[in-house]
Structures are given as C-alpha cells and as structure tokens.
Scaffold this motif. Sequence first.
Motif, PDB file in Angstrom:
ATOM      1  N   GLN A  91      -0.128  17.323 -11.452  1.00 39.06           N
ATOM      2  CA  GLN A  91      -0.383  15.905 -11.661  1.00 39.06           C
ATOM      3  C   GLN A  91       0.682  15.054 -10.989  1.00 39.06           C
ATOM      4  O   GLN A  91       0.387  13.997 -10.422  1.00 39.06           O
ATOM      5  CB  GLN A  91      -0.416  15.605 -13.165  1.00 39.06           C
ATOM      6  N   LEU A  92       1.914  15.550 -11.024  1.00 42.49           N
ATOM      7  CA  LEU A  92       3.039  14.827 -10.429  1.00 42.49           C
ATOM      8  C   LEU A  92       2.824  14.613  -8.934  1.00 42.49           C
ATOM      9  O   LEU A  92       2.993  13.501  -8.413  1.00 42.49           O
ATOM     10  CB  LEU A  92       4.329  15.615 -10.670  1.00 42.49           C
ATOM     11  N   VAL A  93       2.437  15.662  -8.241  1.00 41.16           N
ATOM     12  CA  VAL A  93       2.193  15.566  -6.800  1.00 41.16           C
ATOM     13  C   VAL A  93       1.046  14.609  -6.510  1.00 41.16           C
ATOM     14  O   VAL A  93       1.113  13.792  -5.586  1.00 41.16           O
ATOM     15  CB  VAL A  93       1.893  16.966  -6.211  1.00 41.16           C
ATOM     16  N   GLU A  94      -0.015  14.688  -7.311  1.00 46.93           N
ATOM     17  CA  GLU A  94      -1.178  13.822  -7.098  1.00 46.93           C
ATOM     18  C   GLU A  94      -0.812  12.347  -7.277  1.00 46.93           C
ATOM     19  O   GLU A  94      -1.219  11.500  -6.468  1.00 46.93           O
ATOM     20  CB  GLU A  94      -2.291  14.211  -8.074  1.00 46.93           C
ATOM     21  N   ILE A  95      -0.055  12.033  -8.320  1.00 46.76           N
ATOM     22  CA  ILE A  95       0.337  10.643  -8.561  1.00 46.76           C
ATOM     23  C   ILE A  95       1.307  10.164  -7.488  1.00 46.76           C
ATOM     24  O   ILE A  95       1.227   9.014  -7.029  1.00 46.76           O
ATOM     25  CB  ILE A  95       0.947  10.482  -9.970  1.00 46.76           C
ATOM     26  N   ARG A  96       2.241  11.022  -7.062  1.00 42.40           N
ATOM     27  CA  ARG A  96       3.146  10.657  -5.960  1.00 42.40           C
ATOM     28  C   ARG A  96       2.360  10.277  -4.714  1.00 42.40           C
ATOM     29  O   ARG A  96       2.641   9.258  -4.071  1.00 42.40           O
ATOM     30  CB  ARG A  96       4.068  11.836  -5.626  1.00 42.40           C
ATOM     31  N   ASN A  97       1.394  11.111  -4.350  1.00 38.16           N
ATOM     32  CA  ASN A  97       0.590  10.839  -3.151  1.00 38.16           C
ATOM     33  C   ASN A  97      -0.168   9.524  -3.300  1.00 38.16           C
ATOM     34  O   ASN A  97      -0.289   8.752  -2.337  1.00 38.16           O
ATOM     35  CB  ASN A  97      -0.389  11.991  -2.900  1.00 38.16           C
ATOM     36  N   LEU A  98      -0.672   9.281  -4.485  1.00 37.55           N
ATOM     37  CA  LEU A  98      -1.415   8.053  -4.741  1.00 37.55           C
ATOM     38  C   LEU A  98      -0.500   6.832  -4.612  1.00 37.55           C
ATOM     39  O   LEU A  98      -0.882   5.812  -4.015  1.00 37.55           O
ATOM     40  CB  LEU A  98      -2.027   8.113  -6.137  1.00 37.55           C
ATOM     41  N   ILE A  99       0.713   6.928  -5.149  1.00 30.71           N
ATOM     42  CA  ILE A  99       1.675   5.823  -5.061  1.00 30.71           C
ATOM     43  C   ILE A  99       2.019   5.534  -3.602  1.00 30.71           C
ATOM     44  O   ILE A  99       2.077   4.371  -3.173  1.00 30.71           O
ATOM     45  CB  ILE A  99       2.942   6.153  -5.870  1.00 30.71           C
ATOM     46  N   GLN A 100       2.245   6.584  -2.819  1.00 29.92           N
ATOM     47  CA  GLN A 100       2.566   6.395  -1.401  1.00 29.92           C
ATOM     48  C   GLN A 100       1.413   5.750  -0.641  1.00 29.92           C
ATOM     49  O   GLN A 100       1.633   4.924   0.243  1.00 29.92           O
ATOM     50  CB  GLN A 100       2.935   7.741  -0.775  1.00 29.92           C
ATOM     51  N   GLU A 101       0.197   6.115  -0.994  1.00 25.16           N
ATOM     52  CA  GLU A 101      -0.976   5.524  -0.348  1.00 25.16           C
ATOM     53  C   GLU A 101      -1.078   4.037  -0.683  1.00 25.16           C
ATOM     54  O   GLU A 101      -1.315   3.202   0.196  1.00 25.16           O
ATOM     55  CB  GLU A 101      -2.247   6.265  -0.806  1.00 25.16           C
ATOM     56  N   VAL A 102      -0.872   3.700  -1.942  1.00 25.46           N
ATOM     57  CA  VAL A 102      -0.942   2.307  -2.385  1.00 25.46           C
ATOM     58  C   VAL A 102       0.117   1.456  -1.687  1.00 25.46           C
ATOM     59  O   VAL A 102      -0.130   0.309  -1.306  1.00 25.46           O
ATOM     60  CB  VAL A 102      -0.768   2.229  -3.915  1.00 25.46           C
ATOM     61  N   ALA A 103       1.312   2.024  -1.502  1.00 22.76           N
ATOM     62  CA  ALA A 103       2.451   1.268  -0.976  1.00 22.76           C
ATOM     63  C   ALA A 103       2.308   0.892   0.498  1.00 22.76           C
ATOM     64  O   ALA A 103       3.093   0.072   0.995  1.00 22.76           O
ATOM     65  CB  ALA A 103       3.736   2.064  -1.180  1.00 22.76           C
ATOM     66  N   LYS A 104       1.350   1.450   1.196  1.00 27.64           N
ATOM     67  CA  LYS A 104       1.217   1.167   2.627  1.00 27.64           C
ATOM     68  C   LYS A 104       0.972  -0.310   2.913  1.00 27.64           C
ATOM     69  O   LYS A 104       1.418  -0.828   3.928  1.00 27.64           O
ATOM     70  CB  LYS A 104       0.088   2.019   3.227  1.00 27.64           C
ATOM     71  N   ASP A 105       0.255  -0.985   2.015  1.00 29.26           N
ATOM     72  CA  ASP A 105      -0.028  -2.401   2.245  1.00 29.26           C
ATOM     73  C   ASP A 105       0.375  -3.278   1.059  1.00 29.26           C
ATOM     74  O   ASP A 105      -0.154  -4.368   0.861  1.00 29.26           O
ATOM     75  CB  ASP A 105      -1.512  -2.610   2.573  1.00 29.26           C
ATOM     76  N   LYS A 106       1.322  -2.785   0.235  1.00 28.61           N
ATOM     77  CA  LYS A 106       1.802  -3.545  -0.913  1.00 28.61           C
ATOM     78  C   LYS A 106       3.335  -3.500  -0.957  1.00 28.61           C
ATOM     79  O   LYS A 106       3.965  -2.690  -0.282  1.00 28.61           O
ATOM     80  CB  LYS A 106       1.278  -2.954  -2.235  1.00 28.61           C
ATOM     81  N   THR A 107       3.902  -4.378  -1.771  1.00 29.36           N
ATOM     82  CA  THR A 107       5.300  -4.237  -2.161  1.00 29.36           C
ATOM     83  C   THR A 107       5.303  -3.476  -3.474  1.00 29.36           C
ATOM     84  O   THR A 107       4.711  -3.932  -4.459  1.00 29.36           O
ATOM     85  CB  THR A 107       5.966  -5.610  -2.345  1.00 29.36           C
ATOM     86  N   LEU A 108       5.939  -2.315  -3.516  1.00 26.22           N
ATOM     87  CA  LEU A 108       5.850  -1.444  -4.690  1.00 26.22           C
ATOM     88  C   LEU A 108       7.226  -1.135  -5.254  1.00 26.22           C
ATOM     89  O   LEU A 108       8.121  -0.700  -4.521  1.00 26.22           O
ATOM     90  CB  LEU A 108       5.107  -0.160  -4.345  1.00 26.22           C
TER      91      LEU A 108
END
Length: 302
Positions: free
Chosen positions: A168-185
């Motif tokens: 789950q940790l890896v999946e959420i990390r990947n999701l966070i990185q994807e979101v951050a491409k066009d956001k300030t995170l």
Amino acid sequence: MSLEVTNLSKLYGTQKALDQVTFSAKPGRILGFLGPNGAGKSTTMKIITGFLSADSGEVKVMRKDAIHAPKEVSRLIGYLPEHNPLYLDMYVREFLEFSGGLYGLSGHLLKSRTKEMLHRTGLEPEQHKKIGQLSKGYRQRIGLARALIHDPQVVILDEPTTGLDPNQLVEIRNLIQEVAKDKTLILSTHIMQEVEAICQDVVIINKGKILAADSLSNLKSNSEETILILETEEELNLEWFEQVGNISFGTKGKMEVLVSTIDPASARKAILQVIQERSLNLISLNQSKKNLELIFREITNA
C-alpha cells in the motif's frame, strides 16, 4: 510561489505552538514538512487550510490571503488530514459525489470529476462498495480523491502513509508523485524515508520554529561529514569511541554505533584499534554520507 507562509505564530495559552514560521512551496515539487510529534506540523497545516486561526503572520495561497479570506482560499486547497474522516456507511462513488457537491460541483462537471478521481486513484473496481468494507490503503485513496475532487492548486497531505503495509505504501507514494506533477504538494510527516523517497524540498520544524528550509539535495550536500556504522556481536560503550568523532547509538541499540567524522580514514583506524583492544567480534563497518534521518536528528537535537 503557490504557497507563502510568513512569520506565522500561534499560542495555546502561554505555549507557543508556532513561532514566526516562514517557508514557501513551489508548483511541480513535493515539499516534505518534517518534525517530531508535537513540533507544530498539524497546527501549521490547519491554519493554512482555514481550520484554525493564527495569532499573527501571513499565509498566501495563489497570492490570496488565507488568514482573512479562508472560504475563498479553501477552494484552492485540497487537504487530507492525519485522521482521514470518512462516512463508512456511504458508497465510494456516492461519497466522492457528495464531497464534490460541497465544493459547488454539479451536473456533468461533478460526474466528470468523480469519474476522473476514481480512475486516477485506482478506485474504479471499488466504487460501488461501502467505504467501511475497504482496507486502510483504499480508504487513504478515497481521502486523496476527496482532496482532489475540486481540482485544487495546492494539496496538503498530513501523514498520508501512516499504518499502511509495504505494498500500500508504494501505491500511495506513486499516486502522490503523479498528483504532484501539476500541483503544489506538501507532505507533512515524521517519517524520514517518505521524504527521501518522493520529496524535492524539505522544511524541518521543531518546538514551533523552522530549523531548516531548503532542497533535499542542498541539505545533504551541505554536510561534509561522513558516517561510519559499526556493528559488533557485543554491547558497545560510547566512551570507548569518544576520541574518534561525534558518536551515537544506531538503530540496533547498543550493538551499533554511528560515528560522524570529516576524516573517515583516521576514524576507521581508531575504531579498528578499539575493536582489537577490547577483543570485540566485528559484524560490519560501513561508510556512507549523511542521510536525512541523521541530518534531522542533528538539527532537532541541537
């Protein structure tokens, strides 16, 4: 800058929860907001998102005043709090549509955003299940989908990976990185490994004060010291190594010693001499540059 925090202060009675906190965050980069428990991380996040008032200071989100116009600014922010509040009796799709409605979304736009969030967070197969039936990993995905449903410019995640299993940790990390491409995170956490894995910038807070604010690469490169990690079969005494360099026990307790030095060659010789004099059984002696955890410990214990 998408987010600028300037001289932010907050008092609880006579205790200063925040003391002149200043930092900024940029779009397209993940900022790790680090600190021990009780350092002021969650208080800062709650003020930025309008859940708490500040005693003094400024918060600008996309150049708008978050202190004096919290309702206007809230539409620009997506927030996943540490204790992810969900309605467990609601279905996943139903909950996201309800959440979007709270931000004023309706009709085709609401359905479109819900469909996109289900896809981006991998919740499509679970969309017709009740939230209470799902694992913590999926619930974190739902919390993240809710934080993103209104397409905010700034996303704040408070301890988003706590309690997740390795997959789950890896999946959420990947999701966070994807979101951050066009956001300030902003990722608020006390887990160093999370920051090293996905963050580009770091802010370290302790006892309500900012102790460091820089890129992760700069924080590491500014340290000229090398770490030697000694592990033996016997319990070690720090006094044996007091002439070697800055020393402390490692993650394996008294079986492991960390030595911080600017002269690793001389330090290795001194360590090996101690091992020989005390007839210790050496397991390993490794050398590395300082990682974020050691830098953090030095800064917060200073």
